[in-house]
Design a protein around this motif. Sequence first.
Motif, PDB file in Angstrom:
ATOM      1  N   SER A 127       0.827  -1.213   0.000  1.00  0.00           N
ATOM      2  CA  SER A 127       0.000   0.000   0.000  1.00  0.00           C
ATOM      3  C   SER A 127       0.859   1.258   0.000  1.00  0.00           C
ATOM      4  CB  SER A 127      -0.945  -0.001   1.204  1.00  0.00           C
ATOM      5  OG  SER A 127      -0.242   0.228   2.414  1.00  0.00           O
ATOM      6  N   VAL A 128       1.969   1.223   0.738  1.00  0.00           N
ATOM      7  CA  VAL A 128       2.874   2.375   0.778  1.00  0.00           C
ATOM      8  C   VAL A 128       3.491   2.607  -0.595  1.00  0.00           C
ATOM      9  CG1 VAL A 128       5.049   3.246   1.704  1.00  0.00           C
ATOM     10  CG2 VAL A 128       3.391   2.177   3.237  1.00  0.00           C
ATOM     11  N   GLU A 129       3.937   1.531  -1.212  1.00  0.00           N
ATOM     12  CA  GLU A 129       4.591   1.645  -2.520  1.00  0.00           C
ATOM     13  C   GLU A 129       3.652   2.201  -3.580  1.00  0.00           C
ATOM     14  OE1 GLU A 129       5.897  -2.300  -3.230  1.00  0.00           O
ATOM     15  OE2 GLU A 129       7.506  -2.241  -1.731  1.00  0.00           O
ATOM     16  N   LYS A 130       2.375   1.857  -3.491  1.00  0.00           N
ATOM     17  CA  LYS A 130       1.411   2.301  -4.486  1.00  0.00           C
ATOM     18  C   LYS A 130       0.876   3.702  -4.227  1.00  0.00           C
ATOM     19  CE  LYS A 130      -0.342  -2.288  -5.780  1.00  0.00           C
ATOM     20  NZ  LYS A 130      -1.537  -3.167  -5.847  1.00  0.00           N
TER      21      LYS A 130
ATOM     22  N   ALA B  88      -3.081   5.263   3.205  1.00  0.00           N
ATOM     23  CA  ALA B  88      -3.022   3.982   2.501  1.00  0.00           C
ATOM     24  C   ALA B  88      -2.699   2.853   3.456  1.00  0.00           C
ATOM     25  CB  ALA B  88      -1.975   4.055   1.388  1.00  0.00           C
ATOM     26  N   VAL B  89      -1.751   3.074   4.359  1.00  0.00           N
ATOM     27  CA  VAL B  89      -1.388   2.055   5.347  1.00  0.00           C
ATOM     28  C   VAL B  89      -2.577   1.733   6.245  1.00  0.00           C
ATOM     29  CG1 VAL B  89       0.016   1.594   7.394  1.00  0.00           C
ATOM     30  CG2 VAL B  89       1.075   2.561   5.360  1.00  0.00           C
ATOM     31  N   CYS B  90      -3.222   2.769   6.751  1.00  0.00           N
ATOM     32  CA  CYS B  90      -4.348   2.566   7.666  1.00  0.00           C
ATOM     33  C   CYS B  90      -5.506   1.852   6.979  1.00  0.00           C
ATOM     34  CB  CYS B  90      -4.811   3.900   8.232  1.00  0.00           C
ATOM     35  SG  CYS B  90      -3.600   4.703   9.309  1.00  0.00           S
ATOM     36  N   ASN B  91      -5.809   2.244   5.764  1.00  0.00           N
ATOM     37  CA  ASN B  91      -6.912   1.606   5.045  1.00  0.00           C
ATOM     38  C   ASN B  91      -6.583   0.178   4.647  1.00  0.00           C
ATOM     39  OD1 ASN B  91      -8.836   3.729   5.101  1.00  0.00           O
ATOM     40  ND2 ASN B  91      -7.717   4.798   3.485  1.00  0.00           N
ATOM     41  N   ALA B  92      -5.304  -0.094   4.360  1.00  0.00           N
ATOM     42  CA  ALA B  92      -4.896  -1.463   4.060  1.00  0.00           C
ATOM     43  C   ALA B  92      -5.062  -2.334   5.292  1.00  0.00           C
ATOM     44  CB  ALA B  92      -3.452  -1.488   3.577  1.00  0.00           C
ATOM     45  N   TYR B  93      -4.761  -1.788   6.445  1.00  0.00           N
ATOM     46  CA  TYR B  93      -4.954  -2.514   7.702  1.00  0.00           C
ATOM     47  C   TYR B  93      -6.434  -2.853   7.907  1.00  0.00           C
ATOM     48  CZ  TYR B  93      -4.835  -3.536  12.704  1.00  0.00           C
ATOM     49  OH  TYR B  93      -4.965  -4.149  13.929  1.00  0.00           O
ATOM     50  N   LEU B  94      -7.298  -1.858   7.729  1.00  0.00           N
ATOM     51  CA  LEU B  94      -8.734  -2.078   7.894  1.00  0.00           C
ATOM     52  C   LEU B  94      -9.260  -3.081   6.871  1.00  0.00           C
ATOM     53  CD1 LEU B  94      -9.849   1.598   8.577  1.00  0.00           C
ATOM     54  CD2 LEU B  94      -9.758  -0.278  10.241  1.00  0.00           C
ATOM     55  N   ASP B  95      -8.752  -3.010   5.652  1.00  0.00           N
ATOM     56  CA  ASP B  95      -9.169  -3.958   4.616  1.00  0.00           C
ATOM     57  C   ASP B  95      -8.767  -5.377   4.984  1.00  0.00           C
ATOM     58  OD1 ASP B  95     -10.316  -2.009   3.072  1.00  0.00           O
ATOM     59  OD2 ASP B  95      -8.598  -1.788   1.717  1.00  0.00           O
ATOM     60  N   TYR B  96      -7.571  -5.534   5.526  1.00  0.00           N
ATOM     61  CA  TYR B  96      -7.118  -6.871   5.917  1.00  0.00           C
ATOM     62  C   TYR B  96      -8.047  -7.448   6.978  1.00  0.00           C
ATOM     63  CZ  TYR B  96      -3.959 -10.669   7.097  1.00  0.00           C
ATOM     64  OH  TYR B  96      -3.429 -11.919   7.307  1.00  0.00           O
ATOM     65  N   ALA B  97      -8.399  -6.644   7.969  1.00  0.00           N
ATOM     66  CA  ALA B  97      -9.300  -7.111   9.028  1.00  0.00           C
ATOM     67  C   ALA B  97     -10.671  -7.477   8.471  1.00  0.00           C
ATOM     68  CB  ALA B  97      -9.429  -6.041  10.105  1.00  0.00           C
TER      69      ALA B  97
END
Length: 219
Positions: free
Chosen positions: A92-95, A106-115
């Motif tokens: 997410s950071v790279e993109k 992006a990092v925070c939303n990727a975390y929420l998406d994973y959960a």
Amino acid sequence: MEHTGTADAAPKRARVRNRRGEGGRLREDIVAAAMELLDETGDERTITLRSVARRVGIAAPSIYPHFPDQPAIMLAVVRQEFDGLTDSLRTSVEKAGDDPRRRLFAVCNAYLDYARLHPGRYRTMFGGLWLPDLGDSSLTEQDLATLGAESMEILVDALGDCVGAGQATSDDVPADAVALWVGLHGLAHQRTISRAFPWPEDISDRVITALAHLNAADG
């Protein structure tokens, strides 16, 4: 006494004996079998030495050279999931590009998406029933303390970049990163158990903005 559920009734699959030097493959098979059981049942109590051995197609004592007990298997499962979470956050950071604020979101939303996408695994990663009392298993305090360290480091770095760019006012980045994670974890958990609650569409943005101390001018 081990918990025996429907998972123990899963058919034993034929297993091809490893060639000399391929003992590591059996370890991988054990972890994969435990993960399958977790995905199928959503209950880590169904992951026992017997149920895992049955799923792999081996005798339970064959597990001991690789894992001394059931918590050690669960630790391997959870570590693998944290590796997956870490990979998702890094991607997410790279993109997200060069803007620090965008990378943090992006990092925070990727975390929420994973959960959201892996609710059973997520629940097990964070305080699942598998966690034993230290001294009652082969696990050590260091084993548990280091879980999720790489994922937290990514969050700390993202928040620190925002501070460095003048986009956030945190004066204690590691502490505020922990506070931000607690907020994300709480939101992820409550979304799972309170699905009928009328969540504001921008609730995640509000949580991130407040706990990351982002400047209003960047909102």
